[in-house]
Design a protein around this motif. Structure first.
Motif, PDB file in Angstrom:
ATOM      1  N   PRO A  89      67.466  21.660  35.795  1.00  0.00           N
ATOM      2  CA  PRO A  89      66.702  22.755  35.491  1.00  0.00           C
ATOM      3  C   PRO A  89      66.675  23.824  34.061  1.00  0.00           C
ATOM      4  O   PRO A  89      67.972  24.437  35.063  1.00  0.00           O
ATOM      5  CB  PRO A  89      65.935  22.425  36.826  1.00  0.00           C
ATOM      6  CG  PRO A  89      66.870  22.388  37.528  1.00  0.00           C
ATOM      7  CD  PRO A  89      68.278  21.581  37.117  1.00  0.00           C
ATOM      8  N   THR A  90      65.704  23.942  33.784  1.00  0.00           N
ATOM      9  CA  THR A  90      66.055  24.945  32.499  1.00  0.00           C
ATOM     10  C   THR A  90      66.099  25.995  33.134  1.00  0.00           C
ATOM     11  O   THR A  90      67.262  27.399  32.633  1.00  0.00           O
ATOM     12  CB  THR A  90      64.363  24.115  31.095  1.00  0.00           C
ATOM     13  OG1 THR A  90      64.707  23.724  30.829  1.00  0.00           O
ATOM     14  CG2 THR A  90      64.981  25.510  30.537  1.00  0.00           C
ATOM     15  N   ASP A  91      65.403  25.914  34.088  1.00  0.00           N
ATOM     16  CA  ASP A  91      65.349  27.671  34.868  1.00  0.00           C
ATOM     17  C   ASP A  91      66.973  28.220  35.375  1.00  0.00           C
ATOM     18  O   ASP A  91      67.418  29.230  34.878  1.00  0.00           O
ATOM     19  CB  ASP A  91      64.745  28.086  35.998  1.00  0.00           C
ATOM     20  CG  ASP A  91      64.567  27.611  36.649  1.00  0.00           C
ATOM     21  OD1 ASP A  91      65.380  26.338  36.641  1.00  0.00           O
ATOM     22  OD2 ASP A  91      63.966  27.820  38.128  1.00  0.00           O
ATOM     23  N   ILE A  92      67.553  27.387  35.826  1.00  0.00           N
ATOM     24  CA  ILE A  92      68.961  27.540  36.236  1.00  0.00           C
ATOM     25  C   ILE A  92      70.120  27.427  35.086  1.00  0.00           C
ATOM     26  O   ILE A  92      70.628  28.046  34.474  1.00  0.00           O
ATOM     27  CB  ILE A  92      69.012  26.461  37.094  1.00  0.00           C
ATOM     28  CG1 ILE A  92      69.052  26.191  38.361  1.00  0.00           C
ATOM     29  CG2 ILE A  92      70.867  26.104  36.903  1.00  0.00           C
ATOM     30  CD1 ILE A  92      69.342  25.135  39.151  1.00  0.00           C
ATOM     31  N   LEU A  93      69.335  27.314  34.040  1.00  0.00           N
ATOM     32  CA  LEU A  93      70.410  26.907  32.901  1.00  0.00           C
ATOM     33  C   LEU A  93      70.225  28.059  31.820  1.00  0.00           C
ATOM     34  O   LEU A  93      71.436  28.392  31.574  1.00  0.00           O
ATOM     35  CB  LEU A  93      70.746  25.767  31.566  1.00  0.00           C
ATOM     36  CG  LEU A  93      70.432  24.212  31.815  1.00  0.00           C
ATOM     37  CD1 LEU A  93      69.946  23.185  30.877  1.00  0.00           C
ATOM     38  CD2 LEU A  93      72.210  24.363  31.549  1.00  0.00           C
TER      39      LEU A  93
END
Length: 203
Positions: A89-93
């Motif tokens: 997920p982008t928010d984790i990246l």
């Protein structure tokens, strides 16, 4: 053993490596012809200061790796690579959690490299995203290899693909996957998923 049997045997070994990569945590894995792997000098330049704050801090990153020159030479010596990715997920990246996933990526490509050697690809070499200094030795004052010592994590840490100028977008396209570019300004709502990518040169 005839040519047809040799080709089938190699294809079966490559397929098994793909399956092992997924078993060990990759979202997808695919065999890619090295002729389709693109090296871009501009990408390797991004590993320099001030763009990269860990430039020069580990043996797996520039200027301590052979860079684009070495990678272009390596690609002429191999026919195949196992490309693999971990969907994230982008928010984790974009957060601190990504470093844990980079560690997982390094561990997967290192394990695939070892499995490839055991299956007869004796020259297998793995590469992953991210600096091994930041991922494995962030709590250490330095990279011991740079001072003549042994690597603290030889079974897990692998060189950075970025430092060799690998065009990850083209690599993913060659594997049949779509890539979404993620930057500090990317909205997780607009681009919900990204990926971490690694590869293992096998034969």
């Amino acid at each position: 053993m005839g040519v047809r049997e040799v080709v089938f045997n190699q294809r079966e070994r490559l397929t098994r490596l793909e399956r092992l990569a997924c078993k060990w945590g990759a979202s997808r894995a695919a065999t890619v012809a090295t002729a389709n792997i693109v090296v871009n000098d501009a990408f390797a330049e991004l590993c320099r200061l001030p763009d990269c704050t860990v430039y020069g801090l580990s043996a797996g990153c520039p200027p301590h790796v052979g860079g684009t020159f070495e990678m272009r030479k390596l690609l002429t010596q191999y026919e195949w690579a196992i490309a693999l990715k971990i969907d994230v997920p982008t928010d984790i990246l974009l957060g601190e959690e990504r470093f844990h996933l980079y560690r997982v990526l390094h561990e997967i490509v290192a394990a695939v490299e070892q499995a490839a050697v055991e299956k007869g690809f004796s020259r297998a070499r793995a590469f992953a995203g991210g600096s091994c200094k930041r991922i494995f030795c962030a709590d250490q004052p330095d990279c011991s290899v740079l001072y003549g010592g042994p690597c603290r994590h030889p079974d897990r840490a692998r060189p950075s693909m970025s430092g060799y100028g690998i065009d990850v977008s083209r690599l993913m396209n060659a594997a049949g996957w779509q890539m979404s570019w993620i930057t500090r300004n990317t909205s997780a709502e607009e681009v919900p998923m990204g990926a971490l990518v690694g590869m293992v040169l096998v034969g």
